[in-house]
Design an enzyme around this catalytic site. Structure first.
Site, PDB file in Angstrom:
ATOM      1  N   HIS A 139      -2.192   0.321   7.032  1.00  0.00           N
ATOM      2  CA  HIS A 139      -2.510   0.661   5.651  1.00  0.00           C
ATOM      3  C   HIS A 139      -2.085   2.104   5.389  1.00  0.00           C
ATOM      4  O   HIS A 139      -1.862   2.872   6.323  1.00  0.00           O
ATOM      5  CB  HIS A 139      -4.026   0.480   5.441  1.00  0.00           C
ATOM      6  CG  HIS A 139      -4.434   0.499   4.003  1.00  0.00           C
ATOM      7  ND1 HIS A 139      -3.792  -0.231   3.039  1.00  0.00           N
ATOM      8  CD2 HIS A 139      -5.447   1.142   3.365  1.00  0.00           C
ATOM      9  CE1 HIS A 139      -4.381  -0.028   1.873  1.00  0.00           C
ATOM     10  NE2 HIS A 139      -5.399   0.811   2.042  1.00  0.00           N
ATOM     11  N   ASP A 180      -8.375   5.568  -2.134  1.00  0.00           N
ATOM     12  CA  ASP A 180      -7.464   4.478  -1.732  1.00  0.00           C
ATOM     13  C   ASP A 180      -6.916   3.818  -2.991  1.00  0.00           C
ATOM     14  O   ASP A 180      -7.582   2.983  -3.598  1.00  0.00           O
ATOM     15  CB  ASP A 180      -8.200   3.457  -0.860  1.00  0.00           C
ATOM     16  CG  ASP A 180      -7.232   2.436  -0.291  1.00  0.00           C
ATOM     17  OD1 ASP A 180      -6.069   2.393  -0.749  1.00  0.00           O
ATOM     18  OD2 ASP A 180      -7.638   1.686   0.614  1.00  0.00           O
ATOM     19  N   CYS A 215       0.798  -1.205   0.000  1.00  0.00           N
ATOM     20  CA  CYS A 215       0.000   0.000   0.000  1.00  0.00           C
ATOM     21  C   CYS A 215       0.845   1.277   0.000  1.00  0.00           C
ATOM     22  O   CYS A 215       0.454   2.267  -0.580  1.00  0.00           O
ATOM     23  CB  CYS A 215      -0.971  -0.013   1.152  1.00  0.00           C
ATOM     24  SG  CYS A 215      -0.173  -0.216   2.733  1.00  0.00           S
TER      25      CYS A 215
END
Lengths: 331, 645
Positions: free
Chosen positions: B449, B465, B405
């Site tokens: 994350h 995201d 991520c």
């Protein structure tokens, strides 16, 4: 005698009066003259005489361990005569064989058969003098006879006379040329007592008095064999209440639990303790056992069976028993 | 030197207790200290079993100086948790070398208790508590052993067990009723948090994927109602503005405020978070929190911050508004920061972004173009991304196309900024797993994350995201599904029994945290209200403590008394008689028989001799005779009552 170490065992006899309305145990009146007369032979040793009698009444065998000349043989002879028992004395030596005790079968040329010649063990009261001078083989022949009340010779079993009572004597075992009885054999003796030196007054009376041998030969039996058997039977009827049995158990369990002893008392020792206490109560004229009876016979029962762990100077049986007695409260 | 005379078996029990207290410390003591302590330990055992002499004073003093010097060389101090515990273990082991008398036994025993306590500096879990209870039990047995030298160790263990059982209720009462005080009176030493895992205050490639290997719990959440669906569970942590080509950093000092102005578009969510200590100031929350918990502030980039670093487990209630519009309050300086990027790196990405700006022109269109670019780019999700060089964004976006991520968010934000759209990186946790056993949602370090936010003038900061765009599975099903090979063992979903076991264990741990470790004044009030006491004062708590502990001790005492009370009425009367005589100076020894005692008492008190004999005789009759009747007991009782020595 260890006067200082038995503060409350012997003293109360004279002081305690039982309830007058209670029937005195019949047997005690028969036995009292025996104690009295024996005390005229072995002076100042009434306690030992009572212990020996208690042991006899409890159908146990007695081991007397003491120095030569303190009256072991005299005690045995006096008891034999007073109780009307036939008596043999066996002097143990290192070259003695089992047959010298039990007897031998000898070929009879006239009848052409083997005839059994009974040994000195065939008597009602045996004095096995200096039993620790014999070899273990001979010792065990005697001990077997004691245990079984019978001897077996060439496949034939012969009963020994009843009652059968052995008084063995043993010199303190650190003397040269002895085979001290091992612990397992010691357990066969219900009681072991020491006689000890007489005190000052008793010794004086001894020195001034008549020859012991003459006194013994003048003694007359006070009991019929049947009466002795009845006495032995009535020991079993002396009542031991649950609290008293609690006490016996507490004593025995203490010896097993406490780290002060190498080994604890065996169940056989517990049975002996209770049974001897019954006999002692009977001699005291009671129909029930009280803790004092247990305490009175405890040194004789426990002394030769208990070995303290920290036994630097070999402590006497009475000291060991006193320690045990003090550390167990009466329930 | 004199050989030791302490009983070896008791000493072995005490040493076993000490070893139990010291053993967990081996995990964090320096090797030389563990080895020294172990050698001293074995040496002491040898001394005791073989009867060797203890070492001389010179040896122990030298060794003590060496131990202190070693501690200082290792830690540069003798204070603090690690240095202190190391020194304690060493000095305790050295103290064994002069263990001669009862007094030193006591010193070692009580230091062992203290050493057991220090284990809680490192771990406060249930296994530690159980192990330490056992340790205290063994040490207590050792202490009893030295006070009752004739008893066997087995009996001492039994005595210690009885003591434990009797102390248990008192311990619980003290724990629950002792008035609690808020405040850092018994906080942990400063250095206790050196190695805690958690988000850090910078982000570079690899920093979050490293965290994903850990199944340690970050926090637990209890929702008042149904929890929101997983794709909406973004727990906001630190926000990063500055990028130097490799590392993302926050944009200077946090600007704090007491609340954020925003417009809510949907129903709020109420929940309670129990946060594990992580030694940082940020607290996690769903976007955007409404009223703040006490002693917290919120930064202008919406990060909830505690006034002090979080060093103890912390519980707080929040209400969050998941759909919001916050257009006010964007400082031009912040917008400028959200557009900056290092010019010298990543030429390909810069070219692509400028191309988007030229052809599309409008921010929203550029955003949609970027999302499309990521979605169709066939990117791979991996916890072991290939190593990247100086142009990390270029290499990821165009060459390796595999990352975690932090790669996605970093690449995306870079593209946005290069295209002239203000953007920033947000880190935190995504998702969380419901524990069906107790209804708590567990968020682990592996759920860490990183995502992005872009500034769209009319809509304020909007969450994007990039990872979810490229790899939808990550957000819809969680990390364990998205990267099944590399997730921590306990988070893999295929092992069902393991999962059930873990859920139960977690729930138990949570109960422990909530009710034992997190037992604070609030919890105490809550608990007292169950018993109908509203807002108790410390005085009333003290009274409750006093009476309840008093009654527990009273009950135990009564029970013991009843057990030792003699059952036989005859015996009770007799003992009363013995007490009367005892007061008159004739004390019966416990091993003295009734007739002997009677004779002795009669001799001491000649004028009462008849009464004494009568009582002793009747007692013997009743207790040892064959047929005792009830009437005689009454007669004995009246005789004893009438007896006055």
């Amino acid at each position: 005698m260890h006067h200082g170490t038995v503060p409350f065992i012997a003293k109360y006899n004279a002081d305690v009066h039982l309830q007058p309305n209670k029937r005195k145990f019949m047997s005690s009146s028969i036995i009292q003259p025996v104690i009295r007369e024996a005390s005229t032979v072995i002076l100042g040793k009434e306690r030992q005489i009572r212990l020996a009698l208690a042991c006899l009444l409890a159908r146990g065998h007695l081991l007397i361990e003491d120095l030569p000349g303190v009256g072991k043989t005299t005690l045995a002879q006096a008891l034999a005569r007073l109780l009307g028992l036939n008596f043999h004395r066996i002097q143990f030596t290192s070259d003695m064989l089992p047959a010298d005790i039990i007897g031998v079968s000898v070929y009879d040329r006239d009848t052409g058969e083997f005839k059994f010649h009974p040994g000195p063990v065939f008597a009602q009261l045996i004095l096995a003098d200096e039993v620790n001078r014999a070899t273990p083989k001979t010792q065990s022949a005697l001990l077997e006879a004691m245990e079984e009340h019978q001897v077996t010779m060439e496949g034939e079993t012969r009963r020994l006379p009843e009652p059968f009572f052995v008084i063995a004597t043993q010199n303190p075992s650190h003397q040269v040329g002895t085979f001290p009885l091992p612990e397992s054999q010691l357990d066969r003796f219900m009681m072991r007592i020491e006689i000890g030196y007489p005190d000052h007054d008793a010794e004086r009376a001894l020195l001034q008095g008549t020859e012991r041998r003459d006194i013994i030969s003048a003694l007359r039996p006070h009991l019929e064999p049947a009466e002795l058997a009845e006495l032995q039977a009535s020991v079993r009827t002396v009542h031991a209440a649950p609290p008293l049995i609690d006490y016996v158990q507490a004593l025995v369990e203490h010896t097993r639990r406490s780290p002060d002893y190498v080994t604890g008392l065996s169940p056989r020792a517990a049975l002996s303790l209770l049974h001897c206490a019954r006999a002692w109560a009977l001699l005291e004229g009671r129909d029930k056992v009280v803790p004092e009876d247990v305490q009175a016979v405890l040194p004789g029962i426990a002394g030769h069976r208990l070995r303290p762990v920290h036994d630097g100077v070999r402590s006497s049986a009475i000291d060991t028993a006193e320690d045990l007695m003090r550390s167990v409260p009466i329930p | 030197m004199t050989p030791t005379t302490l009983p070896p078996l008791n000493l072995a029990v005490l040493l076993a207790g000490l070893a139990l207290a010291a053993l967990p410390h081996v995990l964090h003591l320096p090797l030389w200290a563990s080895a020294t302590a172990a050698i001293l330990f074995l040496w002491r055992l040898a001394i005791s079993w073989k009867g060797l002499p203890l070492p001389s004073k010179f040896v122990t003093v030298t060794a003590t100086i060496a131990a202190i010097a070693g501690d200082i060389l290792t830690y540069r101090t003798i204070f603090g948790r690690d240095a202190g515990v190391t020194l304690l273990v060493l000095l305790l082991a050295l103290k064994l070398m002069e263990l001669r008398s009862q007094r030193e036994i006591y010193v070692v025993t009580f230091l062992s208790y203290f050493l057991a306590l220090t284990n809680f500096f490192y771990s406060q879990t249930i296994p530690t508590a159980v192990l330490m209870l056992f340790t205290v039990y063994v040490v207590t047995a050792g202490l009893i052993g030295f006070n009752a030298p004739t008893c066997r160790p087995v009996e001492n263990l039994r005595t210690a067990g009885a003591l434990f059982l009797q102390a248990g209720p008192v311990m619980l009462l003290l724990f629950f009723l002792f008035p609690r005080v808020d405040g850092p009176f018994w906080g942990m030493p400063q250095d206790a948090f050196a190695g805690v895992t958690g988000l850090s205050d910078t982000m570079s490639p690899g920093s979050i994927s490293r965290l994903s290997q850990s199944d340690a719990i970050a926090f637990r959440v209890k929702f008042d109602d149904k929890p929101p669906p997983r794709p909406r569970l973004y727990w906001r942590g630190p926000v990063f503005w500055e990028f130097d080509g490799v590392t993302w950093r926050p944009g200077g000092l946090p600007l704090l405020q007491r609340g954020v102005k925003f417009e809510s578009l949907d129903a709020p969510v109420d929940y309670e978070i129990t946060l594990e200590p992580h030694n940082r100031r940020w607290m996690f929350a769903l976007d955007l929190p409404g009223r703040l918990p006490p002693r917290t502030r919120i930064s202008i980039d919406y990060v909830l911050l505690s006034v002090r670093p979080i060093r103890t487990r912390m519980r707080y209630q929040l209400r969050s508004y998941p759909s919001y519009r916050a257009t006010a309050g964007a400082d031009p300086e912040d917008i400028r920061l959200a557009l900056s990027y290092p010019r010298g790196f990543n030429p390909r990405a810069q070219r692509l972004a400028r191309e988007w700006r030229r052809t599309l022109g409008n921010d929203e269109a550029i955003l949609l173009q970027a999302i499309d670019f990521l979605r169709t780019g066939r990117y791979g999700y991996t916890l072991q991304p290939p190593l990247l060089g100086a142009n990390s964004v270029d290499e990821f976006l165009f060459d390796t196309k595999e990352g975690f991520c932090e790669h996605f968010s970093s690449g995306f934000v870079f593209l946005m900024r290069a295209a002239g759209v203000p953007a920033r990186i947000v880190t935190g946790y995504q998702g969380g797993e419901m524990n069906p056993v107790d209804g708590y949602m567990v968020v682990r370090q592996a759920d860490a994350h990183a995502w992005a936010e872009v500034w769209l003038g009319n809509r304020g900061w909007v969450r994007v995201d990039p990872t979810a765009v490229a790899i939808p599975l990550r957000v819809n099903a969680g990390i364990a599904a998205a990267a099944p090979q590399s997730a921590p063992l306990l988070m893999r979903t295929r092992l069902n029994w393991l999962r059930t076991l873990r859920d139960n264990w977690d729930a138990l741990g949570n109960k422990w945290n909530q009710w034992v470790l997190g037992y604070n004044p609030d919890r105490q009030r809550e608990m007292m209200s169950w018993f109908g006491v509203r807002s108790p004062s410390w005085q009333s708590l003290a009274m409750a403590l006093f009476w309840s502990v008093g009654s527990v001790i009273g009950i135990v005492a009564l029970w013991l008394f009843a057990r030792y009370r003699t059952a036989d009425p005859t015996q009770r009367v007799w003992l009363a008689f013995c007490r009367k005589l005892g007061r008159a100076g004739v004390v019966r020894s416990k091993s003295e028989g009734p007739l002997a005692f009677g004779a002795r008492a009669a001799a001491r008190l000649p004028e009462r001799a008849d009464a004494v004999h009568a009582i002793a005789g009747l007692y013997v009759e009743l207790r040892y005779g064959k047929d005792a009747d009830k009437g005689s007991v009454a007669r004995l009782r009246s005789l004893v009552r009438a007896f006055h020595p």
